[in-house]
Write a protein that holds these residues in place. Structure first.
Motif, mmCIF file in Angstrom:
data_model
loop_
_atom_site.group_PDB
_atom_site.id
_atom_site.type_symbol
_atom_site.label_atom_id
_atom_site.label_comp_id
_atom_site.label_asym_id
_atom_site.label_seq_id
_atom_site.Cartn_x
_atom_site.Cartn_y
_atom_site.Cartn_z
ATOM 1 N N ARG A 6 98.212 93.167 53.849
ATOM 2 C CA ARG A 6 97.989 93.227 55.291
ATOM 3 C C ARG A 6 96.897 94.256 55.627
ATOM 4 N NH1 ARG A 6 102.567 96.116 54.414
ATOM 5 N NH2 ARG A 6 102.671 98.173 55.379
ATOM 6 N N GLU A 7 96.404 94.179 56.829
ATOM 7 C CA GLU A 7 95.341 95.068 57.287
ATOM 8 C C GLU A 7 95.813 96.517 57.236
ATOM 9 O OE1 GLU A 7 92.714 95.688 61.323
ATOM 10 O OE2 GLU A 7 93.505 93.710 60.835
ATOM 11 N N GLY A 8 94.989 97.388 56.670
ATOM 12 C CA GLY A 8 95.302 98.809 56.591
ATOM 13 C C GLY A 8 96.367 99.172 55.581
ATOM 14 N N TRP A 9 96.654 98.298 54.615
ATOM 15 C CA TRP A 9 97.708 98.550 53.638
ATOM 16 C C TRP A 9 97.297 99.539 52.565
ATOM 17 C CZ3 TRP A 9 97.950 97.570 48.325
ATOM 18 C CH2 TRP A 9 99.223 97.681 47.743
ATOM 19 N N ALA A 10 96.055 99.495 52.106
ATOM 20 C CA ALA A 10 95.612 100.260 50.933
ATOM 21 C C ALA A 10 95.018 101.616 51.312
ATOM 22 C CB ALA A 10 94.595 99.451 50.141
ATOM 23 N N ASP A 11 95.240 102.586 50.422
ATOM 24 C CA ASP A 11 94.624 103.906 50.560
ATOM 25 C C ASP A 11 93.252 103.950 49.897
ATOM 26 O OD1 ASP A 11 96.930 105.236 51.780
ATOM 27 O OD2 ASP A 11 97.894 104.937 49.830
ATOM 28 N N GLY A 12 93.058 103.097 48.894
ATOM 29 C CA GLY A 12 91.796 103.084 48.174
ATOM 30 C C GLY A 12 91.551 101.734 47.530
ATOM 31 N N ALA A 13 90.303 101.504 47.144
ATOM 32 C CA ALA A 13 89.929 100.243 46.498
ATOM 33 C C ALA A 13 88.836 100.501 45.474
ATOM 34 C CB ALA A 13 89.445 99.231 47.523
ATOM 35 N N VAL A 14 88.894 99.727 44.398
ATOM 36 C CA VAL A 14 87.889 99.796 43.342
ATOM 37 C C VAL A 14 87.240 98.424 43.235
ATOM 38 C CG1 VAL A 14 87.477 100.217 40.894
ATOM 39 C CG2 VAL A 14 89.254 101.506 42.081
ATOM 40 N N LEU A 15 85.915 98.394 43.301
ATOM 41 C CA LEU A 15 85.155 97.159 43.100
ATOM 42 C C LEU A 15 84.481 97.255 41.737
ATOM 43 C CD1 LEU A 15 83.454 96.726 46.589
ATOM 44 C CD2 LEU A 15 85.519 95.641 45.736
ATOM 45 N N GLY A 16 84.907 96.442 40.802
ATOM 46 C CA GLY A 16 84.349 96.454 39.452
ATOM 47 C C GLY A 16 83.307 95.390 39.266
ATOM 48 N N GLU A 17 82.055 95.753 39.470
ATOM 49 C CA GLU A 17 80.910 94.844 39.338
ATOM 50 C C GLU A 17 81.009 93.649 40.271
ATOM 51 O OE1 GLU A 17 80.157 94.052 35.157
ATOM 52 O OE2 GLU A 17 79.158 95.979 34.996
ATOM 53 N N VAL A 18 81.354 93.907 41.513
ATOM 54 C CA VAL A 18 81.390 92.885 42.549
ATOM 55 C C VAL A 18 80.588 93.406 43.735
ATOM 56 C CG1 VAL A 18 82.845 91.541 44.100
ATOM 57 C CG2 VAL A 18 83.675 92.108 41.821
ATOM 58 N N ALA A 19 79.661 92.583 44.244
ATOM 59 C CA ALA A 19 78.830 93.004 45.377
ATOM 60 C C ALA A 19 78.767 91.931 46.448
ATOM 61 C CB ALA A 19 77.418 93.350 44.896
ATOM 62 N N GLU A 20 79.779 91.083 46.536
ATOM 63 C CA GLU A 20 79.797 90.011 47.529
ATOM 64 C C GLU A 20 80.153 90.549 48.907
ATOM 65 O OE1 GLU A 20 79.059 86.875 47.149
ATOM 66 O OE2 GLU A 20 78.804 86.870 44.991
ATOM 67 N N HIS A 21 79.444 90.114 49.936
ATOM 68 C CA HIS A 21 79.746 90.552 51.302
ATOM 69 C C HIS A 21 81.163 90.176 51.707
ATOM 70 C CE1 HIS A 21 75.938 91.971 53.337
ATOM 71 N NE2 HIS A 21 75.616 91.826 52.074
ATOM 72 N N GLU A 22 81.617 88.987 51.297
ATOM 73 C CA GLU A 22 82.967 88.552 51.657
ATOM 74 C C GLU A 22 84.024 89.470 51.050
ATOM 75 O OE1 GLU A 22 80.611 86.579 50.465
ATOM 76 O OE2 GLU A 22 80.194 85.218 52.125
ATOM 77 N N VAL A 23 83.801 89.895 49.811
ATOM 78 C CA VAL A 23 84.738 90.796 49.138
ATOM 79 C C VAL A 23 84.716 92.163 49.805
ATOM 80 C CG1 VAL A 23 85.315 91.937 46.966
ATOM 81 C CG2 VAL A 23 84.566 89.546 46.964
ATOM 82 N N VAL A 24 83.529 92.683 50.073
ATOM 83 C CA VAL A 24 83.409 93.996 50.725
ATOM 84 C C VAL A 24 84.085 93.957 52.097
ATOM 85 C CG1 VAL A 24 81.762 95.649 51.705
ATOM 86 C CG2 VAL A 24 81.327 94.645 49.463
ATOM 87 N N SER A 25 83.918 92.878 52.829
ATOM 88 C CA SER A 25 84.544 92.735 54.136
ATOM 89 C C SER A 25 86.068 92.706 54.033
ATOM 90 C CB SER A 25 84.031 91.460 54.816
ATOM 91 O OG SER A 25 84.579 91.330 56.087
ATOM 92 N N GLU A 26 86.598 91.989 53.043
ATOM 93 C CA GLU A 26 88.052 91.918 52.848
ATOM 94 C C GLU A 26 88.625 93.266 52.408
ATOM 95 O OE1 GLU A 26 91.021 89.645 52.829
ATOM 96 O OE2 GLU A 26 89.696 89.394 54.525
ATOM 97 N N VAL A 27 87.909 93.971 51.556
ATOM 98 C CA VAL A 27 88.362 95.303 51.136
ATOM 99 C C VAL A 27 88.368 96.238 52.333
ATOM 100 C CG1 VAL A 27 87.682 97.324 49.762
ATOM 101 C CG2 VAL A 27 87.755 95.063 48.709
ATOM 102 N N HIS A 28 87.363 96.132 53.194
ATOM 103 C CA HIS A 28 87.309 96.940 54.420
ATOM 104 C C HIS A 28 88.534 96.670 55.283
ATOM 105 C CE1 HIS A 28 85.965 97.938 58.538
ATOM 106 N NE2 HIS A 28 85.340 98.932 57.927
ATOM 107 N N ARG A 29 88.906 95.409 55.427
ATOM 108 C CA ARG A 29 90.082 95.045 56.211
ATOM 109 C C ARG A 29 91.358 95.617 55.607
ATOM 110 N NH1 ARG A 29 94.213 91.883 55.671
ATOM 111 N NH2 ARG A 29 93.467 90.953 53.738
ATOM 112 N N ALA A 30 91.467 95.589 54.281
ATOM 113 C CA ALA A 30 92.686 96.015 53.598
ATOM 114 C C ALA A 30 92.872 97.528 53.581
ATOM 115 C CB ALA A 30 92.694 95.492 52.171
ATOM 116 N N LEU A 31 91.787 98.290 53.732
ATOM 117 C CA LEU A 31 91.873 99.753 53.658
ATOM 118 C C LEU A 31 92.282 100.381 54.989
ATOM 119 C CD1 LEU A 31 88.794 100.948 51.582
ATOM 120 C CD2 LEU A 31 91.188 101.015 50.933
#
Length: 187
Positions: free
Chosen positions: A112-137
């Motif tokens: 859910r939105e705002g669930w995570a305290d942190g996120a690690v992106l391992g060799e991923v630079a997709e805008h859709e992924v970055v946007s979803e990680v932003h939502r989850a943090l």
């Protein structure tokens, strides 16, 4: 593209070479739904993500990365190639021992939105992924993006930094053990 206007594997390989494709590739591919995708020297994290959309054949595969620990605490999600340090690992096949729970997921991320305290992106630079990680943090949550040197099969660190800066405040860019690490915070 064939004369009939159909997509073919060689067209896909040619169209995905270069740097600009890293920003919107997942969106494009999910709409096209190709059965087979040929790529060259795809970053390991992106290869994991692409395998959720299509069967991917990397014609010049590189060895998997050996990332340093991410150093994040609390609820951490990892997307792409995982880094040691624990957390919920998304898009990691096969599962990597000792890195916490495994979730075989594609967008949207299953938190859910705002669930995570942190996120690690391992060799991923997709805008859709970055946007979803932003939502989850949570607000003030940290994101750590990692990639190897481009000569070793990683992403261009400039591309990775600009993708992260699209949604996060980039705080630090450093090289540790031949790994580019970009750290950002959700404003």
């Amino acid at each position: 593209m064939s004369k009939e206007g159909e997509l073919c594997a060689p067209w896909m390989a040619d169209s995905l070479d270069g740097e600009e494709w890293r920003f919107r590739r997942m969106d494009r591919l999910s709409r096209l739904s190709p059965h087979l995708l040929l790529v060259r020297r795809c970053a390991a994290g992106e290869l994991l993500a692409l395998n959720k959309v299509s069967h991917v054949v990397d014609v010049e595969p590189s060895p998997p990365p050996d990332f340093p620990p991410h150093g994040l605490r609390g609820r951490v999600i990892q997307v792409g190639w995982p880094a040691p340090g624990g957390g919920v690992v998304l898009w990691s096949e096969p599962p990597v021992e000792g890195l916490g729970d495994q979730v075989r997921s594609f967008l949207p991320l299953p938190v859910r939105e705002g669930w995570a305290d942190g996120a690690v992106l391992g060799e991923v630079a997709e805008h859709e992924v970055v946007s979803e990680v932003h939502r989850a943090l949570k607000r003030g949550g940290e994101v750590v993006a990692m990639t190897r040197q481009p000569s070793e099969g990683g992403l261009d660190p400039v591309v990775l930094t600009s993708a992260l800066a699209w949604r996060f405040q980039v705080r630090k860019v450093e090289v540790v053990r031949r790994t580019w690490i970009v750290r950002g915070v959700k404003p």
